[in-house]
Design a protein around this motif. Structure first.
Motif, mmCIF file in Angstrom:
data_model
loop_
_atom_site.group_PDB
_atom_site.id
_atom_site.type_symbol
_atom_site.label_atom_id
_atom_site.label_comp_id
_atom_site.label_asym_id
_atom_site.label_seq_id
_atom_site.Cartn_x
_atom_site.Cartn_y
_atom_site.Cartn_z
ATOM 1 N N GLN A 149 31.433 28.909 39.351
ATOM 2 C CA GLN A 149 31.333 28.776 37.877
ATOM 3 C C GLN A 149 31.744 30.116 37.190
ATOM 4 O OE1 GLN A 149 31.283 25.665 36.389
ATOM 5 N NE2 GLN A 149 31.517 25.246 38.603
ATOM 6 N N THR A 150 32.702 30.628 37.189
ATOM 7 C CA THR A 150 33.097 31.926 36.403
ATOM 8 C C THR A 150 34.611 31.757 35.650
ATOM 9 O OG1 THR A 150 33.765 34.250 36.629
ATOM 10 C CG2 THR A 150 33.995 32.673 38.586
ATOM 11 N N LYS A 151 34.752 32.388 34.757
ATOM 12 C CA LYS A 151 36.068 32.278 34.084
ATOM 13 C C LYS A 151 36.839 33.402 34.775
ATOM 14 C CE LYS A 151 35.141 35.675 30.305
ATOM 15 N NZ LYS A 151 35.395 35.797 28.957
ATOM 16 N N ASN A 152 36.256 34.480 35.414
ATOM 17 C CA ASN A 152 36.917 35.626 35.998
ATOM 18 C C ASN A 152 37.507 35.146 37.285
ATOM 19 O OD1 ASN A 152 36.187 37.216 33.804
ATOM 20 N ND2 ASN A 152 34.130 37.552 34.630
ATOM 21 N N THR A 153 38.862 34.591 37.098
ATOM 22 C CA THR A 153 39.905 34.354 38.415
ATOM 23 C C THR A 153 41.171 34.755 38.379
ATOM 24 O OG1 THR A 153 40.395 32.269 37.332
ATOM 25 C CG2 THR A 153 38.367 32.133 38.625
ATOM 26 N N ASP A 180 31.729 38.394 38.402
ATOM 27 C CA ASP A 180 31.145 38.784 36.912
ATOM 28 C C ASP A 180 30.219 39.826 36.865
ATOM 29 O OD1 ASP A 180 32.073 36.304 36.217
ATOM 30 O OD2 ASP A 180 30.129 34.970 36.264
ATOM 31 N N LYS A 225 40.244 36.067 30.833
ATOM 32 C CA LYS A 225 40.128 35.797 32.186
ATOM 33 C C LYS A 225 40.267 36.847 33.042
ATOM 34 C CE LYS A 225 41.757 31.134 31.916
ATOM 35 N NZ LYS A 225 42.662 29.945 32.496
#
Length: 267
Positions: free
Chosen positions: A205-209, A249, A257
């Motif tokens: 669960q992260t937006k940083n992809t 994160d 992102k």
């Protein structure tokens, strides 16, 4: 002494350093290999997306490739964004003339932001010129659907079917990436003429992809000379990538992102 392999990335740039050449070089270093690079296009992009693309000329790409191949023994090649038909033809012609043990083709057509990166007519040239040279291709589900001219795979059976169909283009192996499936995990399927192997990892669960696809294919290219087969290579690459995403994160890069954490072991 253990050999340090030389891995070449042929791709576009990312000034925010989350994807493209910059992500590839980080990946090569993090996995204990020496990274070389040939730039195909200069891209203005950040964590929000792509603002502009400036393709380099075929002569410029040719001279870069000749500089590398005439001096450095390359153990594996990762190919990312080629941007235009001229570049696809140049890269395929030079690879045909050099004995490269492993060629990993990341079939980049769209950015994660949705930006179109390769024109429809150029995709046919990619199919005909580069796919037959590839040791393995690593399409996500939208890319596989575009290459085959079919609907997006909705389940793992359809993923495997499309992987088998992609083998008809002449590539030796296909890694179907299942990140776009609606599922609790993120399944990938290795498809060859001899086997079909499932790999999976929990979704993070992260937006940083940002740069995940570039990084995964770069990791496969970096690790393949070290292992006996694709199964081992992909298992190690996927495990390393999972940890890089888990630590994403910890970084604070940009407002959109953000990138994954290539150097989580040391920072």
């Amino acid at each position: 002494m253990k050999k340090i392999n030389n891995i070449l990335s042929i791709a576009g740039t990312d000034p925010s350093s989350g994807a493209g050449i910059q992500a590839d070089l980080k990946t090569f270093s993090a996995l204990g290999t020496y990274g070389a690079s040939v730039i195909t296009c200069i891209i203005a992009q950040n964590t929000y997306g792509i603002q502009a693309i400036y393709p380099l000329s075929g002569d410029c790409v040719t001279e870069q490739l000749n500089s590398v191949f005439n001096d450095i023994q390359i153990d594996s090649v990762k190919i990312g964004l080629l941007c235009q038909a001229t570049t696809i033809r140049v890269v395929s012609a030079l690879l045909e003339n050099h004995s490269i043990p492993w060629i990993v083709l990341d079939t980049v057509m769209k950015a994660k932001s949705g930006d179109q990166l390769l024109a429809k007519d150029d995709i046919k040239i990619l199919q005909n010129k580069l796919l037959p040279l590839a040791s393995i291709i690593t399409p996500n589900l939208p890319e596989a659907a575009v290459l085959l001219g079919c609907k997006l795979a909705k389940n793992e059976d359809q993923m495997c079917l499309q992987g088998r169909q992609l083998l008809n283009y002449g590539c030796k192996a296909v890694l179907m990436k299942g990140g776009h499936l609606i599922s609790i995990d993120s399944p990938d399927w290795l498809v060859t003429s001899e086997q079909e192997v499932r790999f999976t990892s929990p979704r993070v669960q992260t937006k940083n992809t940002h740069g995940t696809g570039c990084t995964f294919s770069a990791a496969i290219a970096a690790l393949r000379p070290r292992y006996d087969n694709w199964k081992q290579t992909i298992e190690v690459a996927k495990n390393w990538l999972q940890k890089a995403i888990l630590h994403a994160d910890k970084l604070h890069v940009g407002q959109g992102k953000g990138p994954i954490h290539h150097f989580y072991k040391w920072w």
